[in-house]
Scaffold this motif. Structure first.
Motif, PDB file in Angstrom:
ATOM      1  N   SER A  31       0.823  -1.205   0.000  1.00 29.85           N
ATOM      2  CA  SER A  31       0.000   0.000   0.000  1.00 29.85           C
ATOM      3  C   SER A  31       0.862   1.261   0.000  1.00 29.85           C
ATOM      4  CB  SER A  31      -0.916  -0.009   1.224  1.00 29.85           C
ATOM      5  OG  SER A  31      -1.816   1.073   1.179  1.00 29.85           O
TER       6      SER A  31
ATOM      7  N   PHE B 172       0.921   4.266  -2.732  1.00 31.07           N
ATOM      8  CA  PHE B 172       0.677   5.657  -2.350  1.00 31.07           C
ATOM      9  C   PHE B 172       1.743   6.598  -2.908  1.00 31.07           C
ATOM     10  CE2 PHE B 172       1.477   9.154   0.683  1.00 31.07           C
ATOM     11  CZ  PHE B 172       0.280   9.837   0.521  1.00 31.07           C
TER      12      PHE B 172
ATOM     13  N   GLY C  90       1.517  10.492  -4.280  1.00 29.86           N
ATOM     14  CA  GLY C  90       2.277  11.272  -3.313  1.00 29.86           C
ATOM     15  C   GLY C  90       3.491  11.937  -3.922  1.00 29.86           C
TER      16      GLY C  90
ATOM     17  N   SER D 161      -6.360   3.536  -8.771  1.00 29.29           N
ATOM     18  CA  SER D 161      -7.578   3.472  -7.955  1.00 29.29           C
ATOM     19  C   SER D 161      -8.063   2.036  -7.796  1.00 29.29           C
ATOM     20  CB  SER D 161      -8.673   4.337  -8.579  1.00 29.29           C
ATOM     21  OG  SER D 161      -8.296   5.700  -8.593  1.00 29.29           O
TER      22      SER D 161
ATOM     23  N   ALA E 162      -5.889   2.228   5.334  1.00 36.37           N
ATOM     24  CA  ALA E 162      -5.991   3.686   5.409  1.00 36.37           C
ATOM     25  C   ALA E 162      -5.174   4.352   4.301  1.00 36.37           C
ATOM     26  CB  ALA E 162      -5.517   4.165   6.780  1.00 36.37           C
ATOM     27  N   LEU E 163      -3.963   3.829   4.045  1.00 35.18           N
ATOM     28  CA  LEU E 163      -3.144   4.368   2.959  1.00 35.18           C
ATOM     29  C   LEU E 163      -3.809   4.159   1.601  1.00 35.18           C
ATOM     30  CD1 LEU E 163       0.624   3.557   3.692  1.00 35.18           C
ATOM     31  CD2 LEU E 163      -0.415   5.794   3.296  1.00 35.18           C
TER      32      LEU E 163
ATOM     33  N   VAL F  37      -7.044   4.051   1.065  1.00 36.59           N
ATOM     34  CA  VAL F  37      -8.111   5.056   0.959  1.00 36.59           C
ATOM     35  C   VAL F  37      -7.523   6.402   0.550  1.00 36.59           C
ATOM     36  CG1 VAL F  37      -9.811   6.383   2.258  1.00 36.59           C
ATOM     37  CG2 VAL F  37      -9.638   3.917   2.604  1.00 36.59           C
ATOM     38  N   LEU F  38      -6.403   6.794   1.185  1.00 31.23           N
ATOM     39  CA  LEU F  38      -5.755   8.061   0.867  1.00 31.23           C
ATOM     40  C   LEU F  38      -5.263   8.080  -0.581  1.00 31.23           C
ATOM     41  CD1 LEU F  38      -4.961  10.740   2.124  1.00 31.23           C
ATOM     42  CD2 LEU F  38      -2.794   9.707   2.837  1.00 31.23           C
ATOM     43  N   THR F  39      -4.778   6.945  -1.052  1.00 27.16           N
ATOM     44  CA  THR F  39      -4.306   6.850  -2.436  1.00 27.16           C
ATOM     45  C   THR F  39      -5.445   7.064  -3.422  1.00 27.16           C
ATOM     46  OG1 THR F  39      -2.529   5.315  -1.834  1.00 27.16           O
ATOM     47  CG2 THR F  39      -3.221   5.338  -4.140  1.00 27.16           C
TER      48      THR F  39
ATOM     49  N   VAL G  57      -8.381   8.500  -2.892  1.00 30.81           N
ATOM     50  CA  VAL G  57      -8.892   9.868  -2.777  1.00 30.81           C
ATOM     51  C   VAL G  57      -7.965  10.847  -3.490  1.00 30.81           C
ATOM     52  CG1 VAL G  57      -9.356  11.747  -1.161  1.00 30.81           C
ATOM     53  CG2 VAL G  57     -10.183   9.444  -0.660  1.00 30.81           C
ATOM     54  N   SER G  58      -6.647  10.677  -3.313  1.00 35.99           N
ATOM     55  CA  SER G  58      -5.680  11.575  -3.949  1.00 35.99           C
ATOM     56  C   SER G  58      -5.770  11.509  -5.470  1.00 35.99           C
ATOM     57  CB  SER G  58      -4.256  11.226  -3.499  1.00 35.99           C
ATOM     58  OG  SER G  58      -4.104  11.381  -2.109  1.00 35.99           O
ATOM     59  N   GLU G  59      -5.861  10.284  -6.008  1.00 34.42           N
ATOM     60  CA  GLU G  59      -5.951  10.128  -7.464  1.00 34.42           C
ATOM     61  C   GLU G  59      -7.227  10.763  -8.008  1.00 34.42           C
ATOM     62  OE1 GLU G  59      -4.147   9.018  -9.939  1.00 34.42           O
ATOM     63  OE2 GLU G  59      -2.407   8.449  -8.745  1.00 34.42           O
TER      64      GLU G  59
END
Length: 272
Positions: free
Chosen positions: A26, A30, A34, A217, A239-240, A242-244, A246-248
């Motif tokens: 993960s 990310f 990132g 995604s 959690a990472l 989800v952040l990935t 959302v960021s994309e």
């Protein structure tokens, strides 16, 4: 993405799906959005400190009224005249530097005219050998309300001889410039089709040929359920993930909204 693929594939083949393996996978995934965000923040910081163009004389486009020119073109394209260089910025933000001195520098400016009506069609920057170095289309740069001011500013700042010349092999068409040796140059220094402009300026245009948001995604969604795991490394991996995702998706959404609602709107529509 390679780190994610190898670790996730290894876990699937061996059946060893421990939390630490998923966390490393993960974290690797990310790094795609990132690292992209980090590079852009560093570039923006560098641009703010850059003073190389601070003293330039700036000429911005004054497109013909109701011509369909977009705000992206008006706000991005520019000609900047420095003491030793001329900097042309196209509709996509790309820069091209041309020297003002020497045999290959800008030594003269030629206004291209319609052989029959005498109307000005374009402006060529020529070097000491009379070779064309740049081409601006008149209707996009000097035919608007501030066109006369823009032309006076450009010719005055360059301080080189200006001459008029009839277009050879002229065909009555808005695309008369397509047979010009710098047709590609003229196109990028003019308004572009909104769909093409959005495609060529998206944040991930250089990775996966635009498929990065979908691939990353989907990879991330496979790890999202781990957020409900009992092991904290697995929860961190979820959690990472989800952040990935959302960021994309946030990058894509931001780009599309900014382009469609602001940058790619015709100027006439915006002012109405």
């Amino acid at each position: 993405m390679l780190v994610w693929f190898l670790l996730f594939l290894g876990a699937a083949v061996t059946g060893n799906t421990n939390g630490w393996t998923l966390l490393v996978a993960s974290a690797g995934l990310f790094l795609v959005p990132g690292a992209d965000l980090l590079v852009r923040l560093l570039q923006r910081s560098r641009d703010r400190r850059d003073t190389s163009l601070a003293d330039a004389t700036v000429v911005v486009p004054s497109p013909e009224v109701h011509s369909g020119a977009t705000r992206r073109f008006r706000d991005t394209a520019a000609v900047r005249i420095l003491p030793k260089d001329v900097v042309l910025t196209d509709t996509l933000g790309g820069e091209r530097w041309i020297a003002r001195g020497g045999a290959s520098g800008v030594n003269s400016v030629v206004r291209l005219t319609d052989p029959k009506s005498g109307a000005v069609l374009g402006v060529e920057f020529r070097d000491g050998t009379n070779a064309v170095r740049a081409l601006l289309l008149w209707r996009w740069w000097f035919a608007g309300p501030q066109g006369r001011e823009a032309w006076t500013k450009l010719s005055g700042a360059l301080g080189v001889p200006v001459a008029d010349e009839k277009v050879r092999d002229f065909q009555h068409s808005d695309a008369w410039w397509k047979n010009h040796e710098l047709a590609v140059d003229a196109r990028t220094m003019s308004p572009m089709d909104p769909k093409e402009a959005r495609s060529r300026t998206r944040w991930n245009a250089s990775a996966g040929r635009g498929a990065e948001p979908l691939i990353v995604s989907l990879f991330g969604l496979l790890l999202v359920p781990q957020i409900l795991s009992d092991e904290w490394p697995a929860r961190a991996a979820g959690a990472l993930a989800v952040l990935t995702v959302v960021s994309e998706l946030a990058q894509v959404l931001t780009h599309q909204l900014a382009s469609r609602l602001r940058l790619d709107r015709p100027l006439a529509q915006e002012s109405s």
